[in-house]
Enzyme design. Structure first.
Site, PDB file in Angstrom:
ATOM      1  N   CYS A  52       0.820  -1.210   0.000  1.00  0.00           N
ATOM      2  CA  CYS A  52       0.000   0.000   0.000  1.00  0.00           C
ATOM      3  C   CYS A  52       0.854   1.261   0.000  1.00  0.00           C
ATOM      4  O   CYS A  52       0.474   2.289  -0.570  1.00  0.00           O
ATOM      5  CB  CYS A  52      -0.905   0.030   1.236  1.00  0.00           C
ATOM      6  SG  CYS A  52      -1.935  -1.437   1.450  1.00  0.00           S
ATOM      7  N   LYS A 127      -5.354   2.681   8.013  1.00  0.00           N
ATOM      8  CA  LYS A 127      -5.299   3.594   9.167  1.00  0.00           C
ATOM      9  C   LYS A 127      -4.540   4.869   8.862  1.00  0.00           C
ATOM     10  O   LYS A 127      -4.600   5.830   9.627  1.00  0.00           O
ATOM     11  CB  LYS A 127      -4.672   2.889  10.382  1.00  0.00           C
ATOM     12  CG  LYS A 127      -5.349   1.573  10.734  1.00  0.00           C
ATOM     13  CD  LYS A 127      -6.862   1.707  10.829  1.00  0.00           C
ATOM     14  CE  LYS A 127      -7.542   0.367  11.044  1.00  0.00           C
ATOM     15  NZ  LYS A 127      -7.379  -0.584   9.930  1.00  0.00           N
ATOM     16  N   GLU A 448      -9.713  -6.672  13.496  1.00  0.00           N
ATOM     17  CA  GLU A 448     -10.660  -7.004  12.428  1.00  0.00           C
ATOM     18  C   GLU A 448     -10.803  -8.519  12.297  1.00  0.00           C
ATOM     19  O   GLU A 448      -9.868  -9.267  12.573  1.00  0.00           O
ATOM     20  CB  GLU A 448     -10.171  -6.429  11.096  1.00  0.00           C
ATOM     21  CG  GLU A 448     -10.218  -4.924  11.033  1.00  0.00           C
ATOM     22  CD  GLU A 448      -9.755  -4.374   9.705  1.00  0.00           C
ATOM     23  OE1 GLU A 448      -9.963  -3.173   9.466  1.00  0.00           O
ATOM     24  OE2 GLU A 448      -9.176  -5.128   8.900  1.00  0.00           O
ATOM     25  N   SER A 474     -13.047  -6.050   8.407  1.00  0.00           N
ATOM     26  CA  SER A 474     -12.340  -5.400   7.311  1.00  0.00           C
ATOM     27  C   SER A 474     -13.345  -4.831   6.323  1.00  0.00           C
ATOM     28  O   SER A 474     -14.488  -5.297   6.229  1.00  0.00           O
ATOM     29  CB  SER A 474     -11.459  -6.423   6.604  1.00  0.00           C
ATOM     30  OG  SER A 474     -11.069  -5.970   5.329  1.00  0.00           O
TER      31      SER A 474
END
EC number: 4.2.1.9
Length: 561
Positions: A52, A127, A448, A474
């Site tokens: 990511c 986050k 999660e 999630s």
């Protein structure tokens, strides 16, 4: 010179600047001429621990150049990130939500300590985005958020796949539907490069929310990670912060109640993640906007779900980009009267002015449904209340055909034990699988439950077994699930008093969640209960002792109580 003096750095305008302070800045390349200019921080969440964020170092340099060309003195600094996808199903997932606050606090710390005048915050994983937004709210300087962008879909046997395909593959493998080789092939092809998980999961949901709120430049949320458009987003963000300084536009001017309503509306239309409720509440708390969990149901009731996006739909964020992106969806919603067009944004223009220049959805596309043929007539994120969740629980009902489920509770105090029961075929059709003591305090960290929910889907039980938890799900979760049950078990919420075999009812039409127990029996169970000791060590200990209820956003700053 007049413009420079008007917006020059507060480091140099507030009192006399001592030679030692100047000397420190000279050592990092600041010149005499630079001392007349505003200092703009570029908060980078670059890291090698997740795809990511692997590319964000290059994006930060683009933002720096944009700020410099506009007339500022840009300085890059870093904060952390963790990967939910890597930590999912392990004890590491307890650190995920606390990382939001670590990110927020660390960015605010640098902005405050260095007396920075403006901020570009670049985030990608789940986050990062709310963490950056909370930091922007608390730092209070003119700011722009830039999303690092979505990953391209993986390819397997001619079909698009992603990280959720792997989790569901585990369930299929356990069920005997696929072999070892097939599972490994799915694993090896799911994530082809840089960028956040591709469906309308938490990262893409929150990026869309930030753009709808006006804190990102138009197009930022849907431009994919590895494209020239994404690099341009960052350069333009650097320029935009300088112009916000010129115009005196601050985060509090942009992040208003109406702007949050725009964000919620777009999240509902796109079929976003349940985590949006948690994160938008926390951002609103930071900017001191009176947003409550009940506002989500109010907007849900009047906003149709239009997007055919994963996890419950067919397409991914890159497909939405291809047909016009989030701006095109916002334009559609605005023209139909769903958005507040007069909200100011980081462009210095209003939402309506930005959308007047935005493209419309491409003809013939089927990623976004028309209003007369929505995926669902109202929004897919709902807040349920009842004697099991007096402060609320959160469900995502997109693609779920079952609107009411009653069944016996199968109660577990850890995800590990619950997962073992599912894998050993001990959970039956009609059951209500409950995982408790995994809330913000109890987890600690509100982990999660994508792993176990995906395994249920992979085993064909996604709508035959209800899954309830005071933890989270999630953005990639789908099926008959309810999370964020509040108050949590650790705080003495009713979920702590649920017993094996109690009959539990979830009714999404009535927005109710309850269990069959008399008031007398409930009080008796309450008297017999005592809270487990709170975790005490390190970041998780600090978090457990400071975090609020999930119905208030699981925030860790002072609540006035």
């Amino acid at each position: 010179m007049e413009k420079d003096l008007r917006i020059k750095s507060k480091v140099f305008s507030e009192g006399s600047m001592k030679a030692p302070n100047r000397a420190m800045l000279r050592a990092v390349g600041v010149t005499d001429e630079d001392f007349k200019k505003p200092m703009i921080g570029v908060a980078s969440t670059w890291s090698e621990v997740t795809p990511c964020n692997i590319h964000i170092d290059d994006l930060a340099i683009q933002a720096k150049e944009g700020a410099r060309e506009a007339g500022g003195v840009p300085l890059i600094f870093n904060t952390i990130t963790v990967s939910d996808g890597i930590s999912m199903g392990t004890q590491g997932m307890r650190y995920s939500l606390p990382s939001r606050d670590v990110i927020a606090d660390s960015i605010e710390t640098v902005v405050g300590a260095e007396n920075l005048d403006g901020l570009v915050a670049i985030g990608a994983c789940d986050k990062n985005i709310p963490g950056c937004a909370i930091a922007i709210a608390n730092a209070g300087v003119p700011s722009v958020f830039v999303y690092g962008g979505t990953i391209a879909p993986g390819k397997h046997r001619g079909k698009d796949i992603d990280i959720v395909s792997v989790f569901e593959g585990v369930g299929k493998h356990n069920n005997g539907d696929i072999d070892d080789e097939e599972l490994r092939s799915i694993e090896c092809h799911a994530c082809p490069g840089a960028g956040a998980c591709g469906g309308m999961y938490t990262a893409n949901t929150m990026a869309s929310a930030m753009e709808a709120m006006g804190m990102s430049l138009p197009g930022s949320s849907s431009n994919p990670a590895e494209t020239a458009d994404k690099a341009k987003d960052c350069a333009k963000a650097g320029e935009a912060v300088y112009h916000l300084l010129e115009k005196g536009i601050y985060p509090k001017d942009i992040m208003t109640k109406e702007a949050f309503e725009n964000a919620i509306t777009v999240v509902m239309a796109l079929g976003g993640s349940t985590n949006a409720i948690l994160h938008l509440l926390s951002i609103a708390h930071a900017i001191e906007v009176d947003l409550t969990i009940d506002d989500f149901n109010r907007i849900q009731e009047k906003t149709p779900h239009l997007a055919d996006l994963k996890p419950s739909g067919k397409y991914v964020m890159q497909d939405l980009h291809r047909v016009g992106g989030v701006q095109a969806v916002m334009k559609l919603l605005h023209e139909a009267g769903y958005l507040h067009g007069d909200c100011i944004t980081v462009t210095g223009k209003t939402v309506a002015e930005n959308l007047a220049e935005a493209p419309s959805l491409k003809d013939g596309q089927d990623v976004i449904m028309p209003f007369d043929k929505p995926k669902r007539a109202d929004g897919p994120l709902i807040v349920l209340k009842g004697n099991l969740a007096p402060s609320g629980g959160v469900a995502k009902v997109s693609g779920v055909k079952v609107s009411r489920h009653t069944g016996p509770a199968r109660v577990f105090d850890t995800e590990k034990e619950a997962t073992a029961a599912v894998m050993d075929n001990q959970i039956n059709e009609g059951d209500v699988l409950v995982i408790r003591y995994v809330g913000p305090k109890g987890g600690p960290g509100m982990p999660e439950m994508l792993s176990i929910s995906a395994i249920l889907v992979g085993k064909g039980l996604g709508e035959k077994v209800a899954l309830l938890t005071d933890g989270r799900f999630s953005g990639g979760t789908h099926g008959l699930v309810v999370g964020h049950i509040a108050p949590e078990a650790q705080s003495g919420g009713p979920i702590a008093f649920l017993k094996e075999g109690d009959m539990v009812t979830i009714d999404s039409n009535k927005k109710e969640i309850s269990f069959e127990v008399t008031a007398e029996e409930l009080e008796s169970r309450r008297k017999e209960w005592s809270a487990p000791p709170l975790y005490k060590k390190g970041i998780l200990g600090k978090y457990a002792h400071n975090v609020s209820c999930s119905s208030k956003g699981a925030v860790t700053d002072f609540l006035g109580k």
